[in-house]
Design an enzyme around this catalytic site. Sequence first.
Site, short mmCIF file in Angstrom:
data_model
loop_
_atom_site.label_atom_id
_atom_site.label_comp_id
_atom_site.label_asym_id
_atom_site.label_seq_id
_atom_site.Cartn_x
_atom_site.Cartn_y
_atom_site.Cartn_z
N LEU A 190 10.80 -7.46 9.75
CA LEU A 190 11.96 -6.63 10.09
C LEU A 190 11.61 -5.74 11.27
O LEU A 190 10.47 -5.26 11.38
CB LEU A 190 12.41 -5.78 8.89
CG LEU A 190 13.64 -6.31 8.15
CD1 LEU A 190 13.32 -7.66 7.50
CD2 LEU A 190 14.13 -5.31 7.11
N SER A 228 6.52 -0.76 10.46
CA SER A 228 5.18 -0.58 9.94
C SER A 228 5.02 0.84 9.45
O SER A 228 5.56 1.78 10.06
CB SER A 228 4.14 -0.86 11.04
OG SER A 228 2.84 -0.47 10.63
N SER A 229 4.27 1.01 8.39
CA SER A 229 3.98 2.36 7.90
C SER A 229 3.24 3.18 8.95
O SER A 229 3.40 4.40 9.01
CB SER A 229 3.15 2.28 6.62
OG SER A 229 3.88 1.64 5.59
N ARG A 230 2.46 2.52 9.79
CA ARG A 230 1.67 3.24 10.79
C ARG A 230 2.51 3.68 11.99
O ARG A 230 2.02 4.44 12.83
CB ARG A 230 0.48 2.39 11.24
CG ARG A 230 -0.59 2.24 10.16
CD ARG A 230 -1.82 1.52 10.67
NE ARG A 230 -2.95 1.60 9.73
CZ ARG A 230 -3.24 0.68 8.82
NH1 ARG A 230 -2.48 -0.41 8.73
NH2 ARG A 230 -4.27 0.84 8.01
N LEU A 262 6.62 3.08 1.91
CA LEU A 262 7.47 1.92 2.12
C LEU A 262 8.59 2.18 3.13
O LEU A 262 9.10 3.29 3.25
CB LEU A 262 8.08 1.49 0.78
CG LEU A 262 7.09 1.22 -0.35
CD1 LEU A 262 7.83 0.72 -1.58
CD2 LEU A 262 6.02 0.22 0.08
N HIS A 263 8.96 1.11 3.84
CA HIS A 263 10.08 1.13 4.78
C HIS A 263 10.99 -0.05 4.48
O HIS A 263 10.78 -0.78 3.50
CB HIS A 263 9.57 1.10 6.22
CG HIS A 263 8.57 0.01 6.50
ND1 HIS A 263 8.90 -1.32 6.51
CD2 HIS A 263 7.23 0.07 6.76
CE1 HIS A 263 7.84 -2.05 6.79
NE2 HIS A 263 6.80 -1.24 6.94
N MET A 286 0.83 -1.20 0.00
CA MET A 286 0.00 0.00 0.00
C MET A 286 0.87 1.26 0.00
O MET A 286 0.37 2.36 0.24
CB MET A 286 -0.95 0.01 1.20
CG MET A 286 -2.04 -1.03 1.12
SD MET A 286 -3.54 -0.61 2.05
CE MET A 286 -2.88 -0.36 3.70
N GLN A 317 -10.50 -2.48 2.10
CA GLN A 317 -10.06 -3.11 3.35
C GLN A 317 -10.06 -2.15 4.54
O GLN A 317 -9.64 -2.52 5.63
CB GLN A 317 -8.68 -3.73 3.18
CG GLN A 317 -7.53 -2.76 2.96
CD GLN A 317 -6.28 -3.47 2.52
OE1 GLN A 317 -6.19 -3.98 1.39
NE2 GLN A 317 -5.29 -3.54 3.40
N HIS A 334 9.45 -3.49 3.66
CA HIS A 334 9.00 -3.68 2.27
C HIS A 334 10.17 -3.94 1.34
O HIS A 334 10.10 -4.80 0.45
CB HIS A 334 8.25 -2.43 1.79
CG HIS A 334 6.98 -2.14 2.51
ND1 HIS A 334 6.87 -1.10 3.42
CD2 HIS A 334 5.76 -2.74 2.47
CE1 HIS A 334 5.64 -1.07 3.88
NE2 HIS A 334 4.94 -2.05 3.34
#
Length: 281
Positions: free
Chosen positions: A173, A182-184, A29-30, A26, A57, A33
């Site tokens: 990771l 996490s992106s969040r 990215l980190h 989505m 979703q 990803h």
Amino acid sequence: MQVLHTVAELRTALAGQAGTAFVPTMGNLHAGHVSLVELARRHGSPVVASIFVNPLQFGAGEDFERYPRTLAADCEKLAAAGCDLVFAPDVDALYPAPQDFIVQPSEALTRDLCGAFRPGHFAGVATVVLKLFNLVQPRVAVFGKKDFQQLRVIQELVRQFNLPIDIVAGDTLRESDGLAMSSRNAYLGATERIQAPQLQRELAAVVAAVQAGERDFEALCATAGRHLKMAGWRVDYVALRDAATLQSPMPDSARLVALGAAWLGSTRLIDNLDFSLGNPA
């Protein structure tokens, strides 16, 4: 690296390709990803990544509108990781008509854990993934273990629809303090960021106790949840499950997974540790 936005462009670019490795994302990215893209490179070519914030979703009141869209930065990271093609459609490209046909995942896999707190979420995930699989036609698709329940849903989707796709699971990771990437995580305030690794530590304590011989799984999970609540978290669940079925462990369960989801302020974090009784994850 090509960056494509329409279905027609994607189909043209992938015509005749038989060994594609696919990484759906989505965006925002980190390094986690990036590791999935690098894993995909070891399993197929060309490597295709998708960037699409999927409205199906997200439930009412969730973060669809504020989910970070960082396409330019994402493409830089993907190019550096060796990605060959990025598919970044808008909503109209992927959903040219209202999506009335929905993939309904197995109730056994989705009725609780995150499924209990995000109704419709996994149907939205399964539907968009099936659409993307149909468009990309990959031989291999790579998903991270951090979204463990999602991983099992996708594995079962591929099995039950007889899709000729190998699902490869990439390890979670973590930051240096143990927090799952996490992106969040970007939503966390400074104090919350310091506190966030506690979720992983509580799950690790559950795993350690089980591997030491403790078999009162409900008590272990309740203790972990109580520790989080005492520290100010709002806990959705802490659970120990059979890693294959996501049901309560049985005496012959070969592999288990400790899972947790909890809120720090307005940020919902999830994590898990899968393990055998003889070897930690």
